[in-house]
Design an enzyme around this catalytic site. Structure first.
Site, PDB file in Angstrom:
ATOM      1  N   ASP A  81       1.003  -0.992  -0.091  1.00  0.00           N
ATOM      2  CA  ASP A  81       0.381  -0.266  -0.239  1.00  0.00           C
ATOM      3  C   ASP A  81       1.043   1.043   0.063  1.00  0.00           C
ATOM      4  O   ASP A  81       1.688   1.415   0.250  1.00  0.00           O
ATOM      5  CB  ASP A  81      -0.773  -0.289   1.329  1.00  0.00           C
ATOM      6  CG  ASP A  81      -1.980   0.789   0.982  1.00  0.00           C
ATOM      7  OD1 ASP A  81      -3.050   0.582   0.795  1.00  0.00           O
ATOM      8  OD2 ASP A  81      -1.821   2.562   1.466  1.00  0.00           O
ATOM      9  N   ILE A  82       0.431   1.916  -0.933  1.00  0.00           N
ATOM     10  CA  ILE A  82       1.093   3.586  -1.030  1.00  0.00           C
ATOM     11  C   ILE A  82       1.001   4.330   0.689  1.00  0.00           C
ATOM     12  O   ILE A  82       2.007   4.932   0.438  1.00  0.00           O
ATOM     13  CB  ILE A  82       0.970   4.376  -2.141  1.00  0.00           C
ATOM     14  CG1 ILE A  82       1.992   5.349  -2.727  1.00  0.00           C
ATOM     15  CG2 ILE A  82      -0.350   5.125  -2.186  1.00  0.00           C
ATOM     16  CD1 ILE A  82       1.584   5.808  -4.508  1.00  0.00           C
TER      17      ILE A  82
ATOM     18  N   VAL B 121     -10.930   2.797  -3.656  1.00  0.00           N
ATOM     19  CA  VAL B 121     -10.157   2.065  -5.145  1.00  0.00           C
ATOM     20  C   VAL B 121     -11.063   0.746  -5.560  1.00  0.00           C
ATOM     21  O   VAL B 121     -11.076   0.215  -4.896  1.00  0.00           O
ATOM     22  CB  VAL B 121      -8.817   1.904  -5.298  1.00  0.00           C
ATOM     23  CG1 VAL B 121      -8.469   1.101  -6.360  1.00  0.00           C
ATOM     24  CG2 VAL B 121      -7.665   2.758  -5.257  1.00  0.00           C
TER      25      VAL B 121
ATOM     26  N   HIS C  39     -10.368  -5.343  -3.078  1.00  0.00           N
ATOM     27  CA  HIS C  39      -9.407  -6.005  -2.808  1.00  0.00           C
ATOM     28  C   HIS C  39      -8.818  -6.590  -1.365  1.00  0.00           C
ATOM     29  O   HIS C  39      -9.758  -6.000  -0.565  1.00  0.00           O
ATOM     30  CB  HIS C  39      -8.398  -4.887  -3.014  1.00  0.00           C
ATOM     31  CG  HIS C  39      -8.736  -3.557  -2.772  1.00  0.00           C
ATOM     32  ND1 HIS C  39      -9.493  -2.791  -3.102  1.00  0.00           N
ATOM     33  CD2 HIS C  39      -8.439  -2.954  -1.451  1.00  0.00           C
ATOM     34  CE1 HIS C  39      -9.384  -1.517  -2.125  1.00  0.00           C
ATOM     35  NE2 HIS C  39      -9.615  -0.866  -1.431  1.00  0.00           N
TER      36      HIS C  39
ATOM     37  N   HIS D 245      -6.978  -5.965   2.388  1.00  0.00           N
ATOM     38  CA  HIS D 245      -5.440  -5.596   3.334  1.00  0.00           C
ATOM     39  C   HIS D 245      -5.190  -6.055   3.758  1.00  0.00           C
ATOM     40  O   HIS D 245      -5.903  -6.382   4.644  1.00  0.00           O
ATOM     41  CB  HIS D 245      -6.166  -3.635   4.133  1.00  0.00           C
ATOM     42  CG  HIS D 245      -6.098  -2.207   3.124  1.00  0.00           C
ATOM     43  ND1 HIS D 245      -6.052  -1.511   3.131  1.00  0.00           N
ATOM     44  CD2 HIS D 245      -8.371  -2.561   2.790  1.00  0.00           C
ATOM     45  CE1 HIS D 245      -6.866  -0.614   2.469  1.00  0.00           C
ATOM     46  NE2 HIS D 245      -7.778  -1.328   2.306  1.00  0.00           N
TER      47      HIS D 245
HETATM   48  P1  AMP Z   1      -9.785   0.872   0.646  1.00  0.00           P
HETATM   49  O1  AMP Z   1     -10.049   2.651   1.242  1.00  0.00           O
HETATM   50  O2  AMP Z   1     -10.195   0.400   1.126  1.00  0.00           O
HETATM   51  O3  AMP Z   1     -10.326   1.233  -1.169  1.00  0.00           O
HETATM   52  O4  AMP Z   1      -7.946   1.312  -0.117  1.00  0.00           O
HETATM   53  C1  AMP Z   1      -7.564   1.569  -1.744  1.00  0.00           C
HETATM   54  C2  AMP Z   1      -6.179   1.418  -0.473  1.00  0.00           C
HETATM   55  O5  AMP Z   1      -5.153   1.673  -2.358  1.00  0.00           O
HETATM   56  C3  AMP Z   1      -5.780   3.068   0.573  1.00  0.00           C
HETATM   57  O6  AMP Z   1      -4.753   2.351   2.177  1.00  0.00           O
HETATM   58  C4  AMP Z   1      -4.726   3.450  -0.795  1.00  0.00           C
HETATM   59  O7  AMP Z   1      -3.601   3.897   0.099  1.00  0.00           O
HETATM   60  C5  AMP Z   1      -3.987   2.426  -1.470  1.00  0.00           C
HETATM   61  N1  AMP Z   1      -3.351   3.129  -2.721  1.00  0.00           N
HETATM   62  C6  AMP Z   1      -3.986   3.850  -3.256  1.00  0.00           C
HETATM   63  N2  AMP Z   1      -3.273   3.798  -4.237  1.00  0.00           N
HETATM   64  C7  AMP Z   1      -1.840   3.189  -4.847  1.00  0.00           C
HETATM   65  C8  AMP Z   1      -1.345   3.339  -5.317  1.00  0.00           C
HETATM   66  N3  AMP Z   1      -0.850   3.618  -6.437  1.00  0.00           N
HETATM   67  N4  AMP Z   1      -0.278   2.198  -4.960  1.00  0.00           N
HETATM   68  C9  AMP Z   1      -0.161   1.366  -3.878  1.00  0.00           C
HETATM   69  N5  AMP Z   1      -1.517   1.520  -2.675  1.00  0.00           N
HETATM   70  C10 AMP Z   1      -2.342   2.655  -3.518  1.00  0.00           C
END
Ligand code: AMP
Ligand code: ZN
Length: 115
Positions: free
Chosen positions: A31-32, A97, A101, A103
């Protein structure tokens, strides 16, 4: 693949990601914006918006995501201490997103409950 989807673009390599696992069904990357020392996202290679869009034919795939999560917890050294698997679904849960997914979060003692 959904063209505009961030995670589809990471899976295809169009956008860089720190990939820690990949097989024919799933990809995992860091995760970024990590919430803990280990924070990995495990995603199906096939685009599915969210849990709400799952079909019965996806059951094996979703089970595979959990199996990969367990393997990664071992390789990250957090399987003994414990870890949390989270799948946010929809706006109220904070899903940002819309590519389903899991986490994998661990490496520290976490608070409970969320919400
Ligand atoms: P959610 O809020 O459950 O949809 O999780 C989306 C996750 O994607 C968040 O924890 C973000 O930090 C992560 N995220 C967003 N953009 C990226 C990226 N480019 N690379 C890796 N993780 C990302
Ligand atoms: Zn996608």
């Amino acid at each position: 693949m959904a063209d505009a989807c961030l995670f589809c673009r990471i899976i295809s390599g169009e956008i860089p990601g720190t990939i820690v696992f990949r097989d024919e069904q799933a990809t995992a990357f860091r995760d970024i914006n990590p919430a803990a020392p280990t924070h990995i996202l495990i995603v199906p290679n096939k685009h599915i918006d969210s849990v709400s869009a799952l079909e019965s034919k996806d059951e094996q795939l979703i089970g595979h995501l959990f199996s990969v999560a367990g393997q990664l917890a071992k390789s990250e050294g957090i399987d003994q201490g414990g870890y949390r698997l989270i799948t946010n679904t929809g706006a109220d849960a904070g899903q940002t997103v819309f590519h389903i997914h899991v986490h994998l979060i661990g490496g520290q003692r976490m608070k409970h409950p969320t919400g």
